[in-house]
Structure formats: C-alpha cells, structure tokens
Design an enzyme around this catalytic site. Structure first.
Site, short mmCIF file in Angstrom:
data_model
loop_
_atom_site.label_atom_id
_atom_site.label_comp_id
_atom_site.label_asym_id
_atom_site.label_seq_id
_atom_site.Cartn_x
_atom_site.Cartn_y
_atom_site.Cartn_z
N ASP A 199 26.12 28.69 36.79
CA ASP A 199 26.94 27.85 36.91
C ASP A 199 28.33 27.16 36.14
O ASP A 199 28.55 26.00 36.57
CB ASP A 199 26.22 25.98 37.25
CG ASP A 199 24.94 26.86 38.12
OD1 ASP A 199 24.63 28.23 38.63
OD2 ASP A 199 24.17 26.04 38.11
N CYS B 73 21.08 21.94 34.41
CA CYS B 73 20.80 23.54 34.62
C CYS B 73 20.24 24.82 34.36
O CYS B 73 19.26 25.27 34.35
CB CYS B 73 22.21 23.93 35.68
SG CYS B 73 22.42 23.04 37.27
N LYS C 250 23.05 28.91 45.27
CA LYS C 250 21.77 28.01 44.76
C LYS C 250 21.70 26.61 44.68
O LYS C 250 22.78 25.56 44.83
CB LYS C 250 20.73 28.15 43.25
CG LYS C 250 21.87 28.08 42.17
CD LYS C 250 21.03 27.91 40.83
CE LYS C 250 21.89 27.62 39.70
NZ LYS C 250 21.61 25.94 39.46
#
Length: 180
Positions: free
Chosen positions: A13, A108, A75
C-alpha cells in the site's frame, strides 16, 4: 537465514498522497526503491498491494516504474490476507520467507504480518522500509509485529543476508545499489 529462492518481497500500500504523508516519506521511498532494485538483481519476486486505490490512489509512480508488468493486488481488507486474490498470488510463488515493507506500519502492515505468521510464513519486517503518518504509530507497529513473532531486519541487513558472500557480479550490483 533467508535465501533468494525462498524469499518474496511484499510491498504493502505505498500509494498516492498517503505515501507522501508518512513519517520520513522521502527516506522510506528511497529505501523501497533500493530494496526493489536489489531484489530484482537477486531474482526475488515482488508482490504489490493497493488498499482501495479508487480512494487512495495507486502505488507511487517512482516504485511502479521499477516493476514493469507487475500488477498490484487491489484490496479492501486492511490485512492483505483478507484478499483471496492476494492469497492465491502469494501461494503461487511458493516462497515461505516474506520480506514485509510498506505503509502504514500500525494498520495494514501489522495486520498482514500477524496473519502471515498465523498461516505459517516466516515474516521479516524491513524496519527502514515501513512507515506510518506518525513516528509513534510506526514504532508501535514495529513493536507489535515483533511481539507477534516476526523477525526484524533492515533493507541492508536483508540484502546482504540474501547475498551470503562478498564476491561476483551479483554482489557488486547489489553493493552498488545499497551504497546509493
């Protein structure tokens, strides 16, 4: 000890404005760039994820330019493991040692690391290649990931561990990248 044939780099990310707003953003971006390029020399695959790219943007261009043909896994779950596509792609590499890098460390990266450990993977958190919007949250994430069972490493430590010996063209190429 990690080896190139058993290792995968997971880039979590590193997207849009969020990537530019994390603690020591430029330093982390430079570290990630060196890590990606050295992994390519070592033939260590790179798996990239993006959290809700419609809202957060895509992986920053400077890193994606280093990964031609690499298609990030999109995601919605904070943990990468919450994505069936991610789990399928991860398993397809048949690698058990996962170098974990990206943002944000306390969300995350943390949730992914914990679940990878629960699935039996050896997680190696690259501490100079992760960040959060605040230094406090970065450090908290690192501590919690280590407590969950991950090994801590740095980009340079991991790369020289993958190399094992200080000889040959591969060593020279990786050493040059590390010294940038």
């Amino acid at each position: 000890m990690i080896t190139p044939k058993d290792t995968l780099l997971l880039l979590i990310d590193v997207q849009g404005r969020l990537a530019k707003g994390v603690f020591e953003a430029a330093k982390v971006e430079g570290t990630l760039s060196r890590l990606i390029r050295a992994c390519q020399v070592l033939e260590v695959p790179v798996l990239v994820t993006e959290q809700y790219p419609k809202g957060l943007g895509h992986t920053i261009e400077s890193l994606m330019e280093l990964l031609p043909g690499n298609v990030p896994v999109e995601k919605l779950a904070f943990s990468c493991c919450g994505s069936p596509e991610f789990m399928h792609r991860l398993r397809s590499f048949n690698r058990n040692d996962i170098l974990v890098a990206g943002i944000e460390t306390h969300v995350c990266v943390y949730q992914t690391a914990v679940e990878l450990i629960e699935f039996g993977y050896n997680v190696h958190l690259v501490t100079d290649a992760v960040s959060s919007r605040s230094e406090e949250n970065k450090n908290l994430g690192i501590r919690c990931i280590e407590k969950a069972g991950a090994s801590l490493t740095s980009s340079e430590m991991a790369l020289f561990e993958l190399l094992r010996v200080a000889e040959g063209d591969t060593f020279k190429a990786v050493s040059k990248i590390v010294k940038e």
